[in-house]
Design a protein around this motif. Structure first.
Motif, PDB file in Angstrom:
ATOM      1  N   LYS A   1       0.325  -0.870  -0.005  1.00 49.24           N
ATOM      2  CA  LYS A   1       0.239   0.046   0.338  1.00 49.24           C
ATOM      3  C   LYS A   1       0.068   1.493   0.051  1.00 49.24           C
ATOM      4  N   VAL A   2       0.036   2.142  -0.722  1.00 50.79           N
ATOM      5  CA  VAL A   2       1.454   3.193  -0.779  1.00 50.79           C
ATOM      6  C   VAL A   2       1.207   4.138   0.327  1.00 50.79           C
ATOM      7  N   MET A   3       1.808   4.466   1.025  1.00 50.58           N
ATOM      8  CA  MET A   3       0.924   4.987   2.443  1.00 50.58           C
ATOM      9  C   MET A   3       1.834   7.119   1.516  1.00 50.58           C
ATOM     10  N   SER A   4       2.631   7.247   1.235  1.00 49.93           N
ATOM     11  CA  SER A   4       2.876   8.962   0.903  1.00 49.93           C
ATOM     12  C   SER A   4       3.895   8.301  -0.143  1.00 49.93           C
ATOM     13  N   ARG A   5       4.127   9.486  -0.530  1.00 50.28           N
ATOM     14  CA  ARG A   5       4.972  10.315  -2.326  1.00 50.28           C
ATOM     15  C   ARG A   5       5.369  11.191  -2.169  1.00 50.28           C
ATOM     16  N   ASP A   6       6.513  11.335  -2.325  1.00 48.00           N
ATOM     17  CA  ASP A   6       7.277  13.240  -2.085  1.00 48.00           C
ATOM     18  C   ASP A   6       8.113  13.436  -3.564  1.00 48.00           C
ATOM     19  N   ILE A   7       8.399  14.270  -3.370  1.00 43.01           N
ATOM     20  CA  ILE A   7       8.516  15.252  -4.889  1.00 43.01           C
ATOM     21  C   ILE A   7       9.098  14.748  -5.840  1.00 43.01           C
ATOM     22  N   PHE A   8       9.638  13.901  -5.554  1.00 42.00           N
ATOM     23  CA  PHE A   8      10.934  13.072  -6.588  1.00 42.00           C
ATOM     24  C   PHE A   8      10.660  11.324  -6.706  1.00 42.00           C
ATOM     25  N   TRP A   9       8.997  11.177  -6.699  1.00 40.06           N
ATOM     26  CA  TRP A   9       8.262  10.148  -6.822  1.00 40.06           C
ATOM     27  C   TRP A   9       8.794   9.006  -6.056  1.00 40.06           C
ATOM     28  N   ARG A  10       9.227   9.565  -5.101  1.00 42.22           N
ATOM     29  CA  ARG A  10       9.966   8.298  -3.822  1.00 42.22           C
ATOM     30  C   ARG A  10       8.711   7.986  -2.944  1.00 42.22           C
ATOM     31  N   VAL A  11       8.207   6.856  -3.379  1.00 40.06           N
ATOM     32  CA  VAL A  11       7.236   6.460  -2.686  1.00 40.06           C
ATOM     33  C   VAL A  11       7.482   5.425  -1.318  1.00 40.06           C
ATOM     34  N   VAL A  12       6.413   5.711   0.037  1.00 38.84           N
ATOM     35  CA  VAL A  12       6.576   5.030   1.158  1.00 38.84           C
ATOM     36  C   VAL A  12       5.859   3.650   0.491  1.00 38.84           C
ATOM     37  N   TYR A  13       5.970   3.012   1.543  1.00 41.79           N
ATOM     38  CA  TYR A  13       5.337   1.490   1.254  1.00 41.79           C
ATOM     39  C   TYR A  13       4.467   0.867   2.479  1.00 41.79           C
ATOM     40  N   ASP A  14       3.833   0.422   2.725  1.00 43.10           N
ATOM     41  CA  ASP A  14       3.768   0.278   4.310  1.00 43.10           C
ATOM     42  C   ASP A  14       4.019  -1.094   4.676  1.00 43.10           C
TER      43      ASP A  14
END
Length: 1001
Positions: free
Chosen positions: A90-103
């Protein structure tokens, strides 16, 4: 007014959401339709002596990302259908560089039917069973995979790079299916950005598996079940893993957004680059390369004091993330040794010439060898085939970029594979090298086809058949050129390389054998007593620059007692002082021992003749002093004292002093030991600039006199003014303010304003507010930047606007938005009262503007001559086009400027997609400043910002309270506001011009 391109938006509440998935007019309204495989196959223009055949297409293959051939000549395809998001996460967040934090982190395969982690990626095998050029047999080796980027056959199975894991699937001969569950060899590769995660797995000639690590992912690599410190990678790297020794290491740090690995016939490592003006990087073992430091992280070693750049090249549009060197005779002779690079954004395959640039290489583009009118053609991989042809993987997408993919704008049902071959090529069934005996494989090493030699050596490494060692040893010492090198590799892979052999190969007549001998010895991090003296003597007399470069690179890997004698020999080679790599490689080989073996390092410099070596004078001495001065312990300062005492001549003392001063840029030099100050005094006390940093009265007097002297050299005055800003001497404020009101050149006034930002004195804002109405151009822009940099100064500034001492309409929108950074309710109230709502246009409004202006540009003819004048007024302060303009923003010459909708997207909605290296940051300092700009340099002690006005600001890290990347482009919104339709057509006529304009007749 001529405006520098400014930071467009500084507070999220007042901006269009960054990377919101907004598309250009071309994507949202006028994107060309996709073509069927047969239709697309007719869209290509190919060099007259080549053919470009469609080999495979959907539904047989979809989203082909990586190609490779096995020993039977069969094509292995990684079908990247699960991209961009791993299944089960699950995508928890996405930063300005398209780096995603998953659960969570997904578990390794296998993922059975029904598992939430079962993905859609496929690893397939394709075979031309008849030798007719038609791949008629198709086998799925694995499906249900979850983000697989590449595979490599060998060592009894298939190696699968499946971030966050490197997996090994055992196989049985003749069975195209795994013989069991995978073995996890490595774990910890990042998944933040599946556009740039670990990729491009392939065998090196040394028996290591090599891979690339992209710029927007991080890694903490470990071996499962082994208690060891994780090896960290932040941003782009090249890495390698030895399956038998079970060792993982970083091969080189930095570079581009690496998503490709090429290894040439001499074993040199390369990758492409997601950027312009280069075809990529030549990676030297253990070296550091340029990074986008704020986005991708600083270099791991704060004492690197330098890095290598990409290979030189002609101006070129981005990007070729991967390419292949044609080192076989399957194509016409003119293509031998040429580079074939895939360009997914430009829908073509570029042909380039490669030639030596000292110990590295440079390229020159020769033109698109394959081009297509089908803009969905997106070549993402290119590999050499067994017959000497080249195979190209086509991802086949309307757009190939982060923008859209993460929001589902992707076609997972398409994909094609093509072959570049000679026009009259005759196809045949590939020879099955797996059926050859080990002795026959040794004969294959004589092949003129690099692919055949690589497979033969890999098979010898698989078999470890020691019966061929006598044959190989004899061949090694009876051969030369490529065969000698291939034979050395085969000996190593078969288990025949040891110190006894190395003693002989160190004096082999072939330089590539000598350098690879040292490189292979470096794999085990030890030379041994018998080798050390011999290698030091060889290095002193080695005629090959390539060999000397490798000796310098490998020297970093050995113990100090083994390294330093070799380094000392190489330092005496004055002819290498101007080499592209050797001097810094030697510095890194010394620096690695400075902390734990400083006495051994100093012992090397007790020989006075070494100080006169050109590499030592130019490269080593200033860095050596800077390294200890930066470390800053009392022991380090004592080392600085000893270095000063060892200097045989005054000029060497001054070189050391230069390095010492460099260590204190942007940093207080108070509290230095008296013995150290005494050594500096013997050299005249250092420069006036250093004296200012020390707070010396005589230096201050000289500096103030120089700054006030209009006849003094302008660079000297500017340097001292900048140091006044770093040294923060209150007595400097009045003399600096006096320069603002005088008849000084703009360069002086801009520097003064930049330095005054460092002081808190209230009279600074009072003086600048008073002078502001008379200021124009870039000086005014810097003055406004000063006034909004501190809270109390911003209050004075907006009060002056409110009282009409400064005209409200003269203040640009970016400056107004910077006022809001202070989050002061009174300032916010006055901003709204004076200027109204300063929110930017909505995404929908921008889309409508793009569509309207695209119609405007296409509805009439533009004149590039007045367009150039508009460009000069609107863009040239920051952007270069045809060698005309500034360097705050990217060079536009290399961009695809014939794509009007895409140009309009970046002008109208500049935050939709920001080019790497041009992301702005907001910095709040302990002293109360609020600054914006892009991070140009960053190390353990300072951050260097480049502002939108072109200023370079050095900030000590201890003075930084907070720093955050805004994800906002340097380009302001509203750049085309106020232009007539004809103005817009004229500007775009110039922007799309292919060459500099001659004078109008």
């Amino acid at each position: 007014m001529k405006r520098v391109i400014a930071i467009a938006v500084l507070v999220a509440a007042f901006t269009v959401p960054c990377h919101s998935g907004a598309q250009s007019s071309k994507d949202s309204k006028a994107a060309p339709p996709k073509l069927t495989p047969s239709e697309s196959a007719k869209s290509f223009k190919v060099a007259d002596d080549l053919r470009f055949d469609q080999i495979l297409a959907e539904p047989t293959v979809k989203q082909p990302l990586s190609l490779s051939f096995d020993e039977r000549g069969r094509l292995w395809v990684v079908q990247y259908v699960q991209y961009p998001h791993p299944a089960g996460l699950k995508v928890m967040s996405r930063d300005i560089f398209w780096r995603v934090v998953y659960d969570k982190v997904p578990p390794p395969p296998p993922h059975g039917v029904g598992s939430e982690y079962r993905g859609r990626d496929i690893i397939s095998i394709h075979e031309d069973t008849q030798g007719t050029g038609v791949f008629d047999k198709h086998t799925v080796f694995l499906d249900g995979m979850n983000i697989v980027t590449s595979v490599a056959r060998g060592r009894g199975g298939l190696w699968v790079l499946n971030p966050p894991y490197l997996l090994f699937y055992p196989m049985k001969d003749g069975i195209d299916a795994p013989a069991g569950d995978p073995i996890v060899h490595l774990q910890g590769f990042g998944l933040e950005d599946t556009h740039s995660c670990a990729s491009s797995l392939r065998w090196g000639p040394d028996g290591w598996l090599y891979g690339a690590h992209g710029s927007t992912v991080s890694a903490q690599v470990t071996r499962p079940g082994v208690k060891e410190k994780p090896i960290q990678m932040i941003g782009q790297h090249m890495w390698r893993y030895h399956p038998e020794k079970k060792r993982f290491e970083i091969y080189a740090e930095g570079g581009g957004n690496a998503f490709g690995v090429e290894i040439d016939a001499q074993g040199r490592v390369y990758s492409g680059h997601n950027g312009g003006d280069t075809r990529g990087f030549h990676y030297v073992q253990g070296a550091s390369y340029r990074k986008g430091f704020e986005k991708h992280g600083v270099l791991a070693n704060p004492f690197s004091f330098g890095y290598f750049e990409a290979m030189k090249a002609n101006k070129s549009q981005r990007f070729s993330h991967t390419w292949v060197l044609n080192e076989a005779d399957g194509l016409p002779a003119q293509y031998r040794g040429k580079m074939f690079a895939v360009e997914p954004l430009s829908s073509r395959v570029m042909l380039s010439e490669v030639k030596a640039d000292r110990s590295s290489f440079e390229t020159k583009d020769l033109g698109g060898v394959v081009t297509s009118s089908d803009t969905w053609f997106r070549p993402v991989d290119i590999k050499a085939a067994p017959d000497g042809s080249l195979f190209v993987a086509d991802f086949y997408e309307a757009k190939i970029a982060h923008l859209g993919h993460n929001d589902g704008v992707i076609d997972r049902d398409t994909g094609r594979i093509y072959r570049i071959a000679a026009k009259d090529a005759k196809f045949r069934k590939p020879v099955d090298l797996s059926k050859k005996t080990s002795a026959e494989l040794v004969e294959v090493l004589k092949s003129d086809n690099r692919w055949e030699r690589e497979i033969a050596n890999r098979l010898l490494g698989d078999r470890k058949d020691t019966s061929v060692l006598p044959m190989l040893t004899k061949q090694l010492f009876e051969s030369k050129g490529q065969l000698a090198l291939e034979t050395l590799w085969a000996l190593n892979l078969t288990g025949g390389f040891d110190v006894a052999l190395a003693e002989k190969t160190l004096v082999h007549p072939e330089p590539q054998v000598r350098l690879w001998t040292v490189r292979l010895l470096g794999d085990d991090h030890r030379l041994g007593d018998k080798i050390v003296g011999k290698l030091a003597e060889i290095a002193r007399n080695e005629p090959s620059l390539y060999a000397r470069s490798q000796y310098a690179a490998s020297a970093k890997r050995f113990a100090a007692s083994e390294t330093l004698p070799v380094v000392q020999s190489l330092l005496t080679r004055d002819e290498d002082a101007g080499d592209i790599h050797v001097p810094l490689l030697l510095w890194w080989a010394i620096e690695v021992h400075c902390a734990k073996n400083r006495d051994k390092v100093l012992d090397m410099f007790r020989e006075s003749s070494l100080w006169r070596a050109k590499i030592v004078e130019d490269t080593i001495l200033p860095r050596l002093m800077k390294r200890f001065a930066m470390a800053g312990s009392q022991k380090d300062y004592q080392t600085c004292v000893e270095l000063f005492k060892l200097a045989p001549e005054t000029k060497h003392g001054n070189i050391l002093l230069k390095g010492f001063e460099e260590a204190f840029k942007g940093r207080s030099s108070a509290g230095l030991p008296s013995e150290l100050l005494a050594e500096i005094a013997k050299l005249g006390g250092g420069s006036v600039a250093f004296g200012v940093r020390l707070g010396k009265e005589d230096a201050m007097q000289k500096a103030l006199a120089t700054v006030a002297n209009v006849k003094a050299p302008l660079p000297d005055r500017i340097e001292l003014i900048e140091i006044f800003g770093e040294a923060k001497q209150p007595r400097c404020v009045d003399p600096l303010l006096a320069l603002l009101s005088g008849k000084e050149p703009d360069a002086i006034k801009k520097t003064v304003l930049g330095s005054l930002q460092a002081y808190k004195d209230v009279k600074i804002a009072e003086a600048v507010v008073k002078l502001l109405p008379q200021m124009t151009g870039e000086v005014r822009e810097v003055a406004e930047s000063l006034l909004v940099s501190r809270h109390d100064w911003s209050q004075q500034f907006i009060a002056a606007v409110h009282d009409k001492r400064i005209a409200a309409k003269s203040v640009p929108l970016p400056t107004i938005r910077k006022l809001l950074l202070h989050k002061d309710q009174r300032i916010a109230f006055l901003v709204k009262e004076i200027w109204g709502d300063v929110k930017g246009a909505t995404t929908e409004q921008m889309r409508k503007d793009i569509d309207r202006l695209a119609t405007v540009v296409g509805s009439g003819k533009g004149d590039p001559y007045p367009g150039k004048k508009l460009y000069t007024a609107k863009c040239a302060n920051c952007h270069t086009l045809h060698a005309h303009g500034g360097f705050v923003g990217p060079d536009l010459t290399v961009f695809k400027r014939d794509d009007v909708p895409n140009l309009l997207l970046h002008i109208i909605n500049p935050n939709a997609e920001i080019r790497e290296g041009y992301e702005s940051s907001v910095v709040n300092t302990e002293s109360g400043r609020t600054l914006t700009g892009i991070v140009m340099e960053k190390d353990a002690r300072v951050v260097v910002l480049r502002t939108a006005e072109g200023q370079r600001i050095v900030l000590p890290k201890e003075d930084i309270e907070s720093m955050a990347v805004t994800g906002i482009s340097l380009m302001p919104e509203g750049l085309l506001d106020g232009m007539s339709d004809q103005d817009v057509r004229d500007l775009f006529a110039y922007l799309r011009s292919g060459q500099p304009l001659n004078e109008r007749k």
